[in-house]
Write a protein that holds these residues in place. Structure first.
Motif, PDB file in Angstrom:
ATOM      1  N   UNK A  48      42.370   2.632  46.932  1.00 48.31           N
ATOM      2  CA  UNK A  48      43.266   2.102  45.910  1.00 48.31           C
ATOM      3  C   UNK A  48      42.490   1.987  44.602  1.00 48.31           C
ATOM      4  N   UNK A  49      42.580   3.050  43.798  1.00 46.62           N
ATOM      5  CA  UNK A  49      41.748   3.110  42.602  1.00 46.62           C
ATOM      6  C   UNK A  49      42.158   2.053  41.578  1.00 46.62           C
ATOM      7  N   UNK A  50      43.436   1.667  41.577  1.00 49.34           N
ATOM      8  CA  UNK A  50      43.901   0.602  40.682  1.00 49.34           C
ATOM      9  C   UNK A  50      43.290  -0.734  41.068  1.00 49.34           C
ATOM     10  N   UNK A  51      43.228  -0.999  42.369  1.00 46.68           N
ATOM     11  CA  UNK A  51      42.631  -2.237  42.862  1.00 46.68           C
ATOM     12  C   UNK A  51      41.135  -2.275  42.580  1.00 46.68           C
ATOM     13  N   UNK A  52      40.490  -1.127  42.749  1.00 46.78           N
ATOM     14  CA  UNK A  52      39.051  -1.012  42.461  1.00 46.78           C
ATOM     15  C   UNK A  52      38.811  -1.269  40.979  1.00 46.78           C
ATOM     16  N   UNK A  53      39.638  -0.685  40.130  1.00 45.09           N
ATOM     17  CA  UNK A  53      39.541  -0.904  38.685  1.00 45.09           C
ATOM     18  C   UNK A  53      39.672  -2.397  38.352  1.00 45.09           C
ATOM     19  N   UNK A  55      39.272  -4.996  40.298  1.00 39.56           N
ATOM     20  CA  UNK A  55      38.183  -5.799  40.864  1.00 39.56           C
ATOM     21  C   UNK A  55      36.889  -5.614  40.078  1.00 39.56           C
ATOM     22  N   UNK A  56      36.609  -4.383  39.641  1.00 45.26           N
ATOM     23  CA  UNK A  56      35.411  -4.143  38.826  1.00 45.26           C
ATOM     24  C   UNK A  56      35.491  -4.950  37.523  1.00 45.26           C
ATOM     25  N   UNK A  57      36.677  -4.981  36.916  1.00 44.87           N
ATOM     26  CA  UNK A  57      36.829  -5.693  35.641  1.00 44.87           C
ATOM     27  C   UNK A  57      36.755  -7.203  35.837  1.00 44.87           C
ATOM     28  N   UNK A  58      37.538  -7.723  36.791  1.00 41.47           N
ATOM     29  CA  UNK A  58      37.645  -9.180  36.888  1.00 41.47           C
ATOM     30  C   UNK A  58      36.517  -9.806  37.699  1.00 41.47           C
ATOM     31  N   UNK A  59      36.012  -9.124  38.702  1.00 45.80           N
ATOM     32  CA  UNK A  59      34.969  -9.725  39.539  1.00 45.80           C
ATOM     33  C   UNK A  59      33.573  -9.373  39.044  1.00 45.80           C
ATOM     34  N   UNK A  60      33.392  -8.132  38.585  1.00 46.66           N
ATOM     35  CA  UNK A  60      32.025  -7.674  38.285  1.00 46.66           C
ATOM     36  C   UNK A  60      31.760  -7.496  36.790  1.00 46.66           C
ATOM     37  N   UNK A  75      34.239   5.503  48.038  1.00 45.04           N
ATOM     38  CA  UNK A  75      33.606   4.299  47.497  1.00 45.04           C
ATOM     39  C   UNK A  75      34.214   3.883  46.168  1.00 45.04           C
ATOM     40  N   UNK A  76      34.108   2.590  45.888  1.00 44.12           N
ATOM     41  CA  UNK A  76      34.568   2.054  44.602  1.00 44.12           C
ATOM     42  C   UNK A  76      33.362   1.985  43.667  1.00 44.12           C
TER      43      UNK A  76
END
Ligand SMILES: *[C@@H]1O[C@H](CO)[C@@H](O)[C@H](O)[C@H]1NC(C)=O
Length: 138
Positions: A48-53, A55-60, A75-76
């Motif tokens: 889920x590339x949208x979810x990965x996007x 999560x990268x923005x908000x978590x990392x 991989x994300x």
């Protein structure tokens, strides 16, 4: 005479363009290149590339993220402006018991019990464990 001059300068110009194109295509652009890192917090396969996007923005605290297949694994990857961007501090959860298969539960427990920013399940050494992530350096 004039024609000869034009002819010569055209050849020179063409040569110049040719060299310019060669230089441009053989050197890798450094300016504006993003720094790619495998996501620290993404669990399991990345479908889920949208979810990965997100999560990268908000978590990392990355600029964005996307799923890519590398070495047969989905991989994300997170993308940062600079490779100096800080990593999150990862610690194995102190409070999670047993195998970690519910990454939402691990996330919630890391937040509420261990005052972490987030949590996620990862396979390490053949075991599924819950890891907590902290924004401040370790
Ligand atoms: C995973 O954990 C969440 C939060 O604790 C919970 O609401 C959910 O029911 C759990 N899911 C499963 C499949 O156990």
């Amino acid at each position: 005479m004039v024609n000869m001059f034009l002819f010569k300068s055209n050849i020179f110009f063409a040569l110049f363009i040719f060299v310019f194109i060669i230089i441009n295509t053989t050197t890798t652009p450094v300016e504006g290149a993003l720094c790619e890192r495998a996501s620290q917090t993404w669990s399991w396969a990345c479908k889920n590339t949208g979810g990965c996007n997100d999560q990268c923005i908000t978590w990392e605290r990355a600029k964005n993220g996307a799923c890519h297949s590398r070495d047969g694994k989905d991989m994300c990857f997170c993308y940062f402006d600079t490779c100096d961007a800080p990593f999150l501090c990862e610690r194995a959860s102190q409070t999670w018991s047993g195998e970690c298969s519910n990454t939402t539960g691990c996330d919630r427990q890391c937040q509420t019990w261990e005052k972490a920013a987030h949590g996620a399940c990862h396979s390490r050494g053949g075991k599924k464990k819950c890891f907590c992530y902290f924004n401040q350096p370790c």
